[in-house]
Scaffold this active site. Structure first.
Site, PDB file in Angstrom:
ATOM      1  N   LYS A  81       0.883  -1.174   0.000  1.00 35.14           N
ATOM      2  CA  LYS A  81       0.000   0.000   0.000  1.00 35.14           C
ATOM      3  C   LYS A  81       0.913   1.214   0.000  1.00 35.14           C
ATOM      4  O   LYS A  81       1.553   1.528   1.006  1.00 35.14           O
ATOM      5  CB  LYS A  81      -0.914   0.011   1.230  1.00 35.14           C
ATOM      6  N   GLY A  92      -8.509   8.942   9.146  1.00 34.70           N
ATOM      7  CA  GLY A  92      -8.929   9.004  10.547  1.00 34.70           C
ATOM      8  C   GLY A  92      -9.988  10.045  10.847  1.00 34.70           C
ATOM      9  O   GLY A  92     -10.343  10.247  12.000  1.00 34.70           O
ATOM     10  N   ALA A 131      -9.582   5.317   3.398  1.00 34.27           N
ATOM     11  CA  ALA A 131      -9.468   6.445   4.337  1.00 34.27           C
ATOM     12  C   ALA A 131     -10.715   7.315   4.389  1.00 34.27           C
ATOM     13  O   ALA A 131     -11.358   7.576   3.372  1.00 34.27           O
ATOM     14  CB  ALA A 131      -8.267   7.339   4.021  1.00 34.27           C
ATOM     15  N   GLY A 132     -11.026   7.736   5.599  1.00 31.56           N
ATOM     16  CA  GLY A 132     -12.106   8.696   5.824  1.00 31.56           C
ATOM     17  C   GLY A 132     -13.453   8.083   6.148  1.00 31.56           C
ATOM     18  O   GLY A 132     -14.377   8.787   6.541  1.00 31.56           O
ATOM     19  N   ASN A 164      -9.874   1.451   8.924  1.00 30.83           N
ATOM     20  CA  ASN A 164      -9.249   1.033  10.168  1.00 30.83           C
ATOM     21  C   ASN A 164      -9.908   1.719  11.366  1.00 30.83           C
ATOM     22  O   ASN A 164     -10.553   1.095  12.198  1.00 30.83           O
ATOM     23  CB  ASN A 164      -7.752   1.354  10.117  1.00 30.83           C
ATOM     24  N   SER A 165      -9.791   3.073  11.426  1.00 33.07           N
ATOM     25  CA  SER A 165     -10.273   3.800  12.604  1.00 33.07           C
ATOM     26  C   SER A 165     -11.749   3.549  12.876  1.00 33.07           C
ATOM     27  O   SER A 165     -12.163   3.452  14.035  1.00 33.07           O
ATOM     28  CB  SER A 165     -10.064   5.307  12.421  1.00 33.07           C
TER      29      SER A 165
END
Lengths: 67, 270
Positions: free
Chosen positions: B105, B166, B193-194, B215-216
């Site tokens: 990545k 995040g 992301a986001g 992830n977050s």
């Protein structure tokens, strides 16, 4: 003796160590790591021929969590 | 009970045939056990990992890596923390040796405040890594021209952001994501992301994206394991919705109940 930077910390090493000998001298215990010298990757196959010199900046990286 | 329809349930990315379209991160969980449970229940078959400096006598990296290996799923190492093509390339080379995969990545950050990918350095790094035999998963903005440059270099996968890493803000510019999807029907596209909540993931999948990476949203939920299950279902729902074909939007109301036979209307009242 020579002074080098290992993961950002100054360390003293014997002269003319190769990468394998350096790992041993540092008593690096983390399994599954890779080495870069002066931001250039050193593959395992080149450990014995890569000699650590005064002022070298060494990074030893190991697996961690990532996103 | 009616049997549920399956989605067009396997897909290919980076030479692997998978059933899950949810790529999951391994960071920020309350504990390693929680991470393990969340990854398992998410059904994800690709987990992102990273490389960092660790103190010489520290062997905590082993415990983490042992858990990941025991999951038996694909590992996608990132180049997080890189601020130049050179740093990203070196990190990718190190990751290939440590993790034993040519997947990477590619993440080169261009701004410390919003962690926006640096498109110029990302393109530079991608060119070198592709020549060196890597399967590059580039993390980029939702800029169509950057996607085009990456595709021209030979990237078969592109991962535009939904919004800042995040932030949990979801898809900032769905129209940009749609434009990339339309322009590159044959590339594997992953919103990375986001994403903050399951509906964001569903939305990305409804746009025809092949997968989402997050992830977050899971790790920072009050109950990460339950949230991982929620995302599993959300991604599945979005994909099914995409495959089913979403109705066209209309600018006017249109009754769904038949008008023929409407009660209480009588001719003599006219």
């Amino acid at each position: 003796m020579i002074k080098v930077s290992v993961n950002g910390e100054v360390k003293e090493l014997e002269n003319d160590l190769n990468v394998s000998e350096m790992i041993e001298a540092l008593e690096y215990k983390v399994k599954g790591f890779a080495v870069a010298v002066n931001t250039t990757f050193v593959p395992i196959a080149k450990y014995s021929e890569t000699i650590i010199k005064e002022g070298d900046e060494i990074d030893i990286l190991a697996p961690v969590q990532g996103g | 009970m009616t049997k549920h329809l399956e989605t067009d349930n396997t897909w290919e990315i980076g030479g692997k045939r998978l059933s899950s379209r949810l790529l999951i991160g391994s960071a920020l969980y309350p504990s390693p056990a929680n991470m393990e449970d969340a990854i398992k229940i998410s059904g994800s078959q690709i987990v992102t990992v990273s490389l960092r400096r660790q103190a010489a006598g520290d062997n905590s990296g082993n415990a983490f890596w042992d858990i990941i290996k025991s999951l038996g799923i694909e590992v996608l190492p990132n180049t997080a923390g890189s601020h130049s093509a050179k740093e990203a390339i070196t990190t990718a080379q190190m990751a290939r040796e440590v993790f034993g995969t040519n997947w990477v990545k590619l993440e080169v950050i261009g701004d410390q405040y919003n962690l926006q990918p640096d498109p110029f350095e990302t393109v530079k790094a991608a060119e070198v890594l592709i020549k060196e035999g890597f399967e590059v998963f580039p993390y980029t903005t939702d800029d169509l021209v950057v996607a085009k440059r990456l595709a021209d270099l030979g990237c078969k996968i592109i991962m535009p952001w939904g919004s800042m890493i995040g932030s949990g803000k979801g898809l900032m510019n769905p129209d940009n994501l749609i434009a990339i999807r339309k322009q590159f029907p044959d590339l594997k596209l992953v919103v990375d992301a986001g994403i903050g909540k399951p509906s964001h993931a569903t939305q990305a999948m409804e746009l025809g994206y092949d997968a989402v990476l997050l992830n977050s949203a899971i790790a920072l939920a009050q109950d990460p394991v339950k949230m991982a299950d929620a995302f599993r279902v959300a991604v599945e729902a979005g994909r099914l919705g995409y495959e089913a074909g979403v109705m066209k939007e209309r600018e006017f109301a249109s009754p769904s109940t038949p008008t023929v036979g409407t009660p209480f209307w009588h001719q003599f009242k006219e």
